[in-house]
Design a protein around this motif. Sequence first.
Motif, PDB file in Angstrom:
ATOM      1  N   SER A 269       8.159  16.532  47.233  1.00  0.00           N
ATOM      2  CA  SER A 269       9.389  17.132  47.884  1.00  0.00           C
ATOM      3  C   SER A 269       9.466  17.201  49.131  1.00  0.00           C
ATOM      4  CB  SER A 269       9.261  18.885  47.345  1.00  0.00           C
ATOM      5  OG  SER A 269       9.244  18.898  45.810  1.00  0.00           O
ATOM      6  N   SER A 270       8.211  17.427  49.697  1.00  0.00           N
ATOM      7  CA  SER A 270       8.195  17.131  51.033  1.00  0.00           C
ATOM      8  C   SER A 270       8.634  15.871  51.985  1.00  0.00           C
ATOM      9  CB  SER A 270       6.731  17.621  51.783  1.00  0.00           C
ATOM     10  OG  SER A 270       6.686  17.605  53.202  1.00  0.00           O
ATOM     11  N   ILE A 271       8.312  14.777  51.294  1.00  0.00           N
ATOM     12  CA  ILE A 271       8.458  13.427  51.935  1.00  0.00           C
ATOM     13  C   ILE A 271       9.738  12.981  51.504  1.00  0.00           C
ATOM     14  CG2 ILE A 271       6.059  12.984  51.754  1.00  0.00           C
ATOM     15  CD1 ILE A 271       6.384  11.203  49.521  1.00  0.00           C
ATOM     16  N   PHE A 272      10.702  13.801  50.611  1.00  0.00           N
ATOM     17  CA  PHE A 272      11.743  13.124  50.194  1.00  0.00           C
ATOM     18  C   PHE A 272      12.730  12.946  51.080  1.00  0.00           C
ATOM     19  CE2 PHE A 272      16.034  12.970  48.255  1.00  0.00           C
ATOM     20  CZ  PHE A 272      15.813  12.168  47.107  1.00  0.00           C
ATOM     21  N   ILE A 463      20.396  12.176  35.212  1.00  0.00           N
ATOM     22  CA  ILE A 463      19.026  12.303  35.521  1.00  0.00           C
ATOM     23  C   ILE A 463      18.660  12.229  36.917  1.00  0.00           C
ATOM     24  CG2 ILE A 463      16.996  10.486  35.157  1.00  0.00           C
ATOM     25  CD1 ILE A 463      17.959   9.139  32.966  1.00  0.00           C
ATOM     26  N   SER A 464      19.521  11.686  37.877  1.00  0.00           N
ATOM     27  CA  SER A 464      19.606  11.814  39.306  1.00  0.00           C
ATOM     28  C   SER A 464      19.417  13.322  39.791  1.00  0.00           C
ATOM     29  CB  SER A 464      20.546  10.949  40.067  1.00  0.00           C
ATOM     30  OG  SER A 464      20.669  11.233  41.251  1.00  0.00           O
ATOM     31  N   VAL A 465      20.543  14.080  39.114  1.00  0.00           N
ATOM     32  CA  VAL A 465      20.442  15.353  39.319  1.00  0.00           C
ATOM     33  C   VAL A 465      19.301  16.089  38.733  1.00  0.00           C
ATOM     34  CG1 VAL A 465      21.569  17.773  38.688  1.00  0.00           C
ATOM     35  CG2 VAL A 465      22.879  15.421  39.206  1.00  0.00           C
ATOM     36  N   GLY A 466      18.699  15.778  37.590  1.00  0.00           N
ATOM     37  CA  GLY A 466      17.589  16.472  36.957  1.00  0.00           C
ATOM     38  C   GLY A 466      16.338  16.139  38.004  1.00  0.00           C
ATOM     39  N   PHE A 467      16.202  14.966  38.743  1.00  0.00           N
ATOM     40  CA  PHE A 467      14.898  14.619  39.614  1.00  0.00           C
ATOM     41  C   PHE A 467      15.158  15.398  40.861  1.00  0.00           C
ATOM     42  CE2 PHE A 467      13.736  11.122  36.842  1.00  0.00           C
ATOM     43  CZ  PHE A 467      12.414  10.940  37.372  1.00  0.00           C
ATOM     44  N   CYS A 468      16.413  15.562  41.203  1.00  0.00           N
ATOM     45  CA  CYS A 468      16.815  16.310  42.546  1.00  0.00           C
ATOM     46  C   CYS A 468      16.278  17.888  42.163  1.00  0.00           C
ATOM     47  CB  CYS A 468      18.012  16.270  42.863  1.00  0.00           C
ATOM     48  SG  CYS A 468      18.415  14.685  43.570  1.00  0.00           S
ATOM     49  N   VAL A 469      16.622  18.380  41.312  1.00  0.00           N
ATOM     50  CA  VAL A 469      16.073  19.791  40.878  1.00  0.00           C
ATOM     51  C   VAL A 469      14.612  19.807  40.746  1.00  0.00           C
ATOM     52  CG1 VAL A 469      16.388  21.708  39.229  1.00  0.00           C
ATOM     53  CG2 VAL A 469      18.450  20.358  39.860  1.00  0.00           C
ATOM     54  N   TYR A 470      14.034  19.002  40.126  1.00  0.00           N
ATOM     55  CA  TYR A 470      12.624  19.012  40.067  1.00  0.00           C
ATOM     56  C   TYR A 470      11.926  18.937  41.437  1.00  0.00           C
ATOM     57  CZ  TYR A 470       7.818  17.036  39.378  1.00  0.00           C
ATOM     58  OH  TYR A 470       6.450  16.980  39.257  1.00  0.00           O
ATOM     59  N   LEU A 471      12.550  18.229  42.414  1.00  0.00           N
ATOM     60  CA  LEU A 471      11.845  18.227  43.555  1.00  0.00           C
ATOM     61  C   LEU A 471      12.293  19.458  44.666  1.00  0.00           C
ATOM     62  CD1 LEU A 471      12.038  14.371  44.705  1.00  0.00           C
ATOM     63  CD2 LEU A 471      10.308  15.690  43.707  1.00  0.00           C
ATOM     64  N   ILE A 472      13.157  20.099  44.282  1.00  0.00           N
ATOM     65  CA  ILE A 472      13.863  21.270  44.895  1.00  0.00           C
ATOM     66  C   ILE A 472      12.807  22.485  44.562  1.00  0.00           C
ATOM     67  CG2 ILE A 472      15.592  22.941  45.088  1.00  0.00           C
ATOM     68  CD1 ILE A 472      17.554  20.756  45.252  1.00  0.00           C
ATOM     69  N   THR A 473      12.441  22.231  43.448  1.00  0.00           N
ATOM     70  CA  THR A 473      11.384  23.503  42.991  1.00  0.00           C
ATOM     71  C   THR A 473      10.150  23.378  43.607  1.00  0.00           C
ATOM     72  OG1 THR A 473      10.884  22.298  40.965  1.00  0.00           O
ATOM     73  CG2 THR A 473      12.524  23.755  40.733  1.00  0.00           C
ATOM     74  N   GLY A 474       9.618  22.102  44.194  1.00  0.00           N
ATOM     75  CA  GLY A 474       8.519  22.051  44.594  1.00  0.00           C
ATOM     76  C   GLY A 474       8.281  22.372  45.920  1.00  0.00           C
ATOM     77  N   LEU A 475       9.345  22.801  46.891  1.00  0.00           N
ATOM     78  CA  LEU A 475       9.344  22.958  48.108  1.00  0.00           C
ATOM     79  C   LEU A 475       8.790  24.310  48.489  1.00  0.00           C
ATOM     80  CD1 LEU A 475      12.988  21.737  48.986  1.00  0.00           C
ATOM     81  CD2 LEU A 475      10.917  20.620  49.626  1.00  0.00           C
ATOM     82  N   HIS A 476       8.277  24.653  49.622  1.00  0.00           N
ATOM     83  CA  HIS A 476       7.536  25.778  49.875  1.00  0.00           C
ATOM     84  C   HIS A 476       8.549  27.059  49.909  1.00  0.00           C
ATOM     85  CE1 HIS A 476       4.555  22.756  51.670  1.00  0.00           C
ATOM     86  NE2 HIS A 476       3.997  23.780  51.022  1.00  0.00           N
TER      87      HIS A 476
END
Length: 521
Positions: A269-272, A463-476
Amino acid sequence: MTPHGASSDRPLGHPPPPRRILVLASNTLGARLLRRKPVSTLIAESEGREGLPAGAPEEGGRSGIHLRRSIGLWQLSSIGIGATIGTGIFFVLSTAVPSAGPAVILSFVIAAVTAGLTALCYAEMASAIPVSGSSYSYAYATLGEGVAFAVGICLLMEYGVSASAIAVSWAEYLNKFFDLAFGFKIPEAISGAPDETHWFNLPALILVAMVCVLLIRGVSESVKVNAAMVGIKILILLLFIGVGLTGFHSGNLTPFMPLGIGGVQVAASSIFFSFIGLDAVSTAGEEVKNPRRTLPLAIIISLVVVTVLYILVALAGIGAQPWQKFDGQEAGLAQILQDITGQSWPAMVFAIGAIISIFSITLVVIYGQTRILYSMGRDGMLPKRFAQLSPRTGTPVWNTIVVGLGVGALAAFIPLRVLADITSLGTLIAFSVVAVGVIILRRTQPDLPRGFKVPGYPVVPLISVGFCVYLITGLHADTFRAGAIALTVAVVVYFGYSMKHSKLERPARSDAATSADNPAG
């Protein structure tokens, strides 16, 4: 007896005029938020043809000036590669590796897969709507004005904060070069974000100022300089990979996932934000030759080159030193080279290359932000002055100065980790909107000319939207607080200024005036 509100001279049986009712309905809050800008209008504006009666001057920006198409495939690809390679790789390992350990390699793979899926969506949207503004313009054509404005604010946050983060790391490599070459460093008090030992980051301010001067001179000059710098950037990263792999120790990869899968998600999430260059390509839509072909090709070329180099750099870096050493390491890649060889010259060469490369990255990212502001100003979402172009250079001078002041302030006074996470949030939101926009545009305008179509539609965009949402949930959590502040500012500006000054508001006002003057229709 004449019914209330009816005209006494209207023929008997003539139905009451519906026009006033329709205008009122079209001016409701919901209708304003959902009103969309036709793709034909976006393209016409980009060519200076929108709303022009015969013999009238063009309206591109002001005084008949509009952005000039002067960028070819290699130059555009270099914008994407330049804004992506090095956006984070020169410093992101020092913030991402402590979160994931050696498994940060998987974090790069996850980020690359997410970026790859979204790149396909960007390629289709860019070929269908070849204009400036990137996902802001795409959202305006597909999801409506309210969403488009929110996306525009996210993009401004994404680009402004990213440029600031990159400028911060420039100071680290500048200090590394001065130390190796001349044996001195810039005083700590003026070479970092405020903390116990720093007051502000003077080198970052200088970098932003130089970039803005070059952008004001003209886009053609800027992209030529950038293309040369991209070549240097690739060479020095290949130098790092080659030397780094000579110091590779497999023991540094064990334990591979010391902080669990959660750490991998947080690091990804941080390096995206390192993949922001894919969005930067589409911001140049109005300045590209043959955009329907050039835009998708440049996006795909950028993605392939960037993904290969990112994963190789991460593998070489992790293999060269224990993952615990990355925490807080300044000018980390140059330091790794120095430790492997026991000599200063490889680190010095790398530091010089990093100084040049980071200049290139900052150039492209600030360029992207000025073009988004240009598009929002042209649409009436922001004051018209943001869309005012210089007659001599064809560039938005005032716009660029404002961006430089904002980016310089962030770079001088905000810590690096905070900047990186905020950029990732804005990038992920923008990427999600583009994927959704592909689906909507396919349904609403299936016959619109497209130079590229997403394979596996509609599965790939979803699937692209799903991956983006997954990474958003990993942010601080702090990142979401910053995002909430930005959203609040967006709401205030939109309802206080943008809604009333939107170009799409003017036809409604004209209709309302006509209806009031002629209630009988």
